[in-house]
Design an enzyme around this catalytic site. Structure first.
Site, mmCIF file in Angstrom:
data_model
loop_
_atom_site.group_PDB
_atom_site.id
_atom_site.type_symbol
_atom_site.label_atom_id
_atom_site.label_comp_id
_atom_site.label_asym_id
_atom_site.label_seq_id
_atom_site.Cartn_x
_atom_site.Cartn_y
_atom_site.Cartn_z
ATOM 1 N N GLU A 43 1.018 -1.446 0.121
ATOM 2 C CA GLU A 43 -0.379 -0.257 -0.069
ATOM 3 C C GLU A 43 0.696 1.536 0.159
ATOM 4 O OE1 GLU A 43 -3.014 0.446 -0.819
ATOM 5 O OE2 GLU A 43 -3.442 -2.119 -0.555
ATOM 6 N N TYR A 126 -6.451 6.892 3.338
ATOM 7 C CA TYR A 126 -6.648 6.113 2.854
ATOM 8 C C TYR A 126 -5.771 4.545 3.220
ATOM 9 C CZ TYR A 126 -5.411 2.654 -0.998
ATOM 10 O OH TYR A 126 -4.855 1.363 -1.761
ATOM 11 N N ASP A 144 -9.640 5.520 -2.870
ATOM 12 C CA ASP A 144 -8.656 6.431 -2.875
ATOM 13 C C ASP A 144 -8.911 6.716 -4.532
ATOM 14 O OD1 ASP A 144 -9.063 3.687 -4.671
ATOM 15 O OD2 ASP A 144 -7.012 3.821 -4.828
#
Length: 347
Positions: A43, A126, A144
């Site tokens: 991520e 996020y 996102d």
DNA sequence: GACTCGTGGGC
DNA sequence: TGCCCAAGAGT
């Protein structure tokens, strides 16, 4: 927009995902338990960075530091060098800080709630939501750029970004399911990446086409609406290649600011006019190469002269790095370009 | 909210 | 070629 129109996205989307999901190195296969370390690392690497770029970097990284404990024990200089070329270098600093916080305060395990994750360095809205959903199966509203695009089109939200994020987030919350939280989040990413693309969306392949407000209007590509961007200014600088007995002078940039904490070739401030040799790190017979290095940043473009010189004198302005192993120094791309030019001397 | 903060690829 | 874009965060 018609916010009251009921949209049921999760069911058709998950059905589509079960048939079309991408196999990615950080993803668990169906029935497998995700590895929180790999989910987190992916991520962070994927922030503003394409899957194609991340793929090989992820593999190298997990081979070197396979767990939170391994990363927490790493030297910062090694971590920064390993991130070189990926950009947004604060991510690497925060990654290491978070790994150490996890080791020190969380028993070596990533906390499993969105709120606790959000408190760690490098976890914004996020990433906290994405990790909570993907690694721990928790229901979280993951927003996102893909989700923004899909949701803005689905609900035909025409409030321009970034202000329109509030409406988009609220709409996203209404279609986020309780179950299969991780699959749903990744399904939205895959849909945004392969079908609901920024340009030329493939609406004929979309499992949500029959519910899409933007498609009904006939202009899916017009969403999301974005505020026009400011013009990028142009700046100039000089990069200095000082060589001594097969070694080149490298410096470490300040922790804060552009390319913070990275090894670099000496250079002065970048300004509106070419500074020439003003900020040279030492007195020497500098020769400015004819060819320049051009480099684009997000908010300005840069034209750099490259000045080269040899010296006999040792200075303690930085470290003298063997030219032969310069690719191991972890130079950001900008300096790697300048180094390649200096070494070729094809002025 | 508005800026800052990298890089590579697509068109 | 120049512009836009990409699994954003920090200040």
């Amino acid at each position: 927009m018609d916010a009251k129109r009921a949209i049921t996205a999760a069911k058709p989307l998950l059905h589509w995902y079960d048939r079309h999901r991408r196999a990615l190195p950080w993803r668990a296969l169906p029935g497998e338990t995700p590895d929180p370390y790999r989910v987190w690392l992916s991520e962070v690497m994927l922030q503003q960075t394409t899957v194609a770029t991340v793929r090989p970097r992820f593999a190298t990284w997990v081979a070197r530091w396979p767990s939170f404990a391994d990363l927490a024990a790493a030297d910062e200089a090694d971590v920064m060098a390993a991130w070189a070329g990926l950009g947004y270098y604060a991510r690497a600093r925060n990654l290491l800080a978070a790994a150490r916080a996890i080791a020190a305060k969380h028993g070596g395990q990533l906390p499993d709630t969105e709120e606790a994750l959000r408190a760690l360095p490098g976890f914004g809205d996020y990433t906290a939501a994405a990790v909570a959903a993907i690694a721990f199966g928790r229901r979280a509203v993951v927003v996102d750029a893909n989700v923004e695009r899909v949701v803005a089109r689905l609900f035909a939200i025409d409030a321009p970004l970034p202000g329109g994020r509030r409406a988009i987030r609220a709409a996203a919350a209404t279609i986020t399911p309780e179950k299969r939280a991780g699959d749903y989040a990744q399904a939205m990413m895959d849909l945004g990446s392969a079908v609901c693309t920024s340009r030329k969306p493939r609406c004929l392949l979309c499992p949500l086409a029959d519910q899409c407000g933007a498609l009904a209007l006939g202009t899916p590509e017009a969403f999301p609406v974005k505020k026009p961007k400011a013009v990028r200014p142009h700046r100039y600088g000089t990069i200095f290649w000082l060589e001594r007995d097969g070694h080149v002078l490298l410096v470490r940039r300040p922790d804060k600011g552009l390319l913070g904490g990275m090894r670099a070739l000496p250079t002065g401030p970048w300004e509106l006019a070419p500074p020439g040799l003003r900020d040279a790190p030492a007195e020497a017979a500098w020769r400015v190469l004819e060819r320049r290095v051009e480099h684009g940043f997000t908010h300005f473009t840069l034209d750099l002269d490259v000045a080269v010189a040899d010296t006999e004198r040792a200075t303690n302005l930085g470290e003298w790095w063997p030219v032969a192993t310069l690719d191991e120094a972890g130079l950001p791309t900008l300096f790697a370009k300048a180094a390649a030019l200096a070494r070729s001397r094809q002025a």
